[in-house]
Structure formats: structure tokens, C-alpha cells
Design a protein around this motif. Structure first.
Motif, PDB file in Angstrom:
ATOM      1  N   ASP A   1       0.798  -1.224   0.000  1.00  0.00           N
ATOM      2  CA  ASP A   1       0.000   0.000   0.000  1.00  0.00           C
ATOM      3  C   ASP A   1       0.831   1.275   0.000  1.00  0.00           C
ATOM      4  O   ASP A   1       0.287   2.367   0.140  1.00  0.00           O
ATOM      5  CB  ASP A   1      -0.918   0.018   1.234  1.00  0.00           C
ATOM      6  N   SER A   2       2.143   1.179  -0.176  1.00  0.00           N
ATOM      7  CA  SER A   2       3.016   2.353  -0.112  1.00  0.00           C
ATOM      8  C   SER A   2       2.861   3.264  -1.330  1.00  0.00           C
ATOM      9  O   SER A   2       3.251   4.421  -1.286  1.00  0.00           O
ATOM     10  CB  SER A   2       4.479   1.922   0.006  1.00  0.00           C
ATOM     11  N   GLY A   3       2.343   2.740  -2.420  1.00  0.00           N
ATOM     12  CA  GLY A   3       2.242   3.513  -3.652  1.00  0.00           C
ATOM     13  C   GLY A   3       3.491   3.449  -4.507  1.00  0.00           C
ATOM     14  O   GLY A   3       3.544   4.019  -5.590  1.00  0.00           O
ATOM     15  N   LYS A   4       4.524   2.750  -4.027  1.00  0.00           N
ATOM     16  CA  LYS A   4       5.780   2.636  -4.777  1.00  0.00           C
ATOM     17  C   LYS A   4       5.654   1.556  -5.858  1.00  0.00           C
ATOM     18  O   LYS A   4       5.008   0.534  -5.659  1.00  0.00           O
ATOM     19  CB  LYS A   4       6.931   2.279  -3.847  1.00  0.00           C
ATOM     20  N   TRP A   5       6.311   1.842  -6.979  1.00  0.00           N
ATOM     21  CA  TRP A   5       6.381   0.882  -8.077  1.00  0.00           C
ATOM     22  C   TRP A   5       7.773   0.274  -8.100  1.00  0.00           C
ATOM     23  O   TRP A   5       8.762   0.966  -7.900  1.00  0.00           O
ATOM     24  CB  TRP A   5       6.093   1.575  -9.406  1.00  0.00           C
ATOM     25  N   TYR A   6       7.841  -1.032  -8.355  1.00  0.00           N
ATOM     26  CA  TYR A   6       9.111  -1.759  -8.355  1.00  0.00           C
ATOM     27  C   TYR A   6       9.326  -2.417  -9.714  1.00  0.00           C
ATOM     28  O   TYR A   6       8.390  -2.950 -10.309  1.00  0.00           O
ATOM     29  CB  TYR A   6       9.123  -2.822  -7.258  1.00  0.00           C
ATOM     30  N   GLY A   7      10.567  -2.375 -10.167  1.00  0.00           N
ATOM     31  CA  GLY A   7      10.907  -2.991 -11.439  1.00  0.00           C
ATOM     32  C   GLY A   7      12.232  -3.720 -11.334  1.00  0.00           C
ATOM     33  O   GLY A   7      12.788  -3.891 -10.250  1.00  0.00           O
ATOM     34  N   ASN A   8      12.728  -4.125 -12.482  1.00  0.00           N
ATOM     35  CA  ASN A   8      14.016  -4.805 -12.545  1.00  0.00           C
ATOM     36  C   ASN A   8      14.782  -4.273 -13.744  1.00  0.00           C
ATOM     37  O   ASN A   8      14.452  -3.201 -14.254  1.00  0.00           O
ATOM     38  CB  ASN A   8      13.811  -6.323 -12.603  1.00  0.00           C
ATOM     39  N   ALA A   9      15.757  -4.965 -14.213  1.00  0.00           N
ATOM     40  CA  ALA A   9      16.602  -4.479 -15.303  1.00  0.00           C
ATOM     41  C   ALA A   9      16.054  -4.823 -16.688  1.00  0.00           C
ATOM     42  O   ALA A   9      16.697  -4.525 -17.692  1.00  0.00           O
ATOM     43  CB  ALA A   9      18.011  -5.041 -15.150  1.00  0.00           C
ATOM     44  N   LEU A  10      14.880  -5.428 -16.764  1.00  0.00           N
ATOM     45  CA  LEU A  10      14.317  -5.779 -18.065  1.00  0.00           C
ATOM     46  C   LEU A  10      13.805  -4.536 -18.776  1.00  0.00           C
ATOM     47  O   LEU A  10      13.071  -3.731 -18.194  1.00  0.00           O
ATOM     48  CB  LEU A  10      13.172  -6.779 -17.910  1.00  0.00           C
ATOM     49  N   ARG A  11      14.181  -4.381 -20.051  1.00  0.00           N
ATOM     50  CA  ARG A  11      13.726  -3.280 -20.887  1.00  0.00           C
ATOM     51  C   ARG A  11      13.283  -3.870 -22.223  1.00  0.00           C
ATOM     52  O   ARG A  11      13.995  -4.678 -22.815  1.00  0.00           O
ATOM     53  CB  ARG A  11      14.837  -2.248 -21.118  1.00  0.00           C
ATOM     54  N   PHE A  12      12.110  -3.452 -22.683  1.00  0.00           N
ATOM     55  CA  PHE A  12      11.525  -4.010 -23.897  1.00  0.00           C
ATOM     56  C   PHE A  12      11.315  -2.923 -24.944  1.00  0.00           C
ATOM     57  O   PHE A  12      11.080  -1.760 -24.611  1.00  0.00           O
ATOM     58  CB  PHE A  12      10.190  -4.681 -23.581  1.00  0.00           C
ATOM     59  N   ALA A  13      11.344  -3.296 -26.201  1.00  0.00           N
ATOM     60  CA  ALA A  13      11.185  -2.336 -27.291  1.00  0.00           C
ATOM     61  C   ALA A  13       9.753  -1.811 -27.395  1.00  0.00           C
ATOM     62  O   ALA A  13       9.537  -0.697 -27.849  1.00  0.00           O
ATOM     63  CB  ALA A  13      11.605  -2.976 -28.617  1.00  0.00           C
ATOM     64  N   THR A  14       8.776  -2.607 -26.950  1.00  0.00           N
ATOM     65  CA  THR A  14       7.384  -2.184 -27.086  1.00  0.00           C
ATOM     66  C   THR A  14       6.661  -2.162 -25.734  1.00  0.00           C
ATOM     67  O   THR A  14       7.016  -2.897 -24.806  1.00  0.00           O
ATOM     68  CB  THR A  14       6.593  -3.124 -28.022  1.00  0.00           C
ATOM     69  N   TYR A  15       5.651  -1.316 -25.685  1.00  0.00           N
ATOM     70  CA  TYR A  15       4.796  -1.235 -24.505  1.00  0.00           C
ATOM     71  C   TYR A  15       4.153  -2.596 -24.229  1.00  0.00           C
ATOM     72  O   TYR A  15       4.118  -3.053 -23.089  1.00  0.00           O
ATOM     73  CB  TYR A  15       3.708  -0.172 -24.729  1.00  0.00           C
TER      74      TYR A  15
END
Length: 72
Positions: free
Chosen positions: A12-26
Motif C-alpha cells: 500500500d506504499s504507492g511505490k512501483w518496483y521494477g528490474n533491469a528488463l527493458r523491452f522495445a514495445t509497450y
């Protein structure tokens, strides 16, 4: 050069978490985040956001494919 990164919210903190993956398309990034939400019980929301890093993966039929070449 821009790409898209998958992100999830796990509390519930409102924070978004990701990793090192990057993609060419949405769609690739969104589908990867969605599929991650099916495997993790703690995911509350998921999304794909644009970023300025180069794409390093493709997401094809639920499989990650590295776009980086091996360094010799």
C-alpha cells in the motif's frame, strides 16, 4: 532511444518496483508485468512505463529472449 519497463506494486506504499528488463514495445513490457502478477501473490497492480534505456530483452509467447550479444 526509449524502451519500456515492467513495474509492479506489492503493498500500500504507492511505490512501483521494477528490474533491469527493458523491452522495445509497450505490449511486451505490459505482458511481462501481467505474467509476473500471475506468479507472485503479492502483486496488487502492474504497468509498463517508458524509459530512456535501450531495450535488452524481447518477450515472445511468454518467454524472455535476450537482445544482448555475448562479449568476447
Amino acid at each position: 532511444m526509449s524502451s519500456y519497463k515492467p513495474e509492479v506494486q506489492t503493498d500500500d506504499s504507492g511505490k512501483w518496483y521494477g528490474n533491469a528488463l527493458r523491452f522495445a514495445t509497450y505490449d511486451e513490457a505490459y505482458n511481462n508485468a501481467r505474467d509476473l502478477s500471475f506468479r507472485w501473490f503479492a502483486v496488487r497492480e502492474y504497468r509498463a512505463t517508458e524509459c530512456e534505456e535501450p531495450a535488452n530483452y524481447s518477450y515472445v509467447s511468454g518467454n524472455l529472449v535476450s537482445l544482448e550479444t555475448e562479449k568476447v
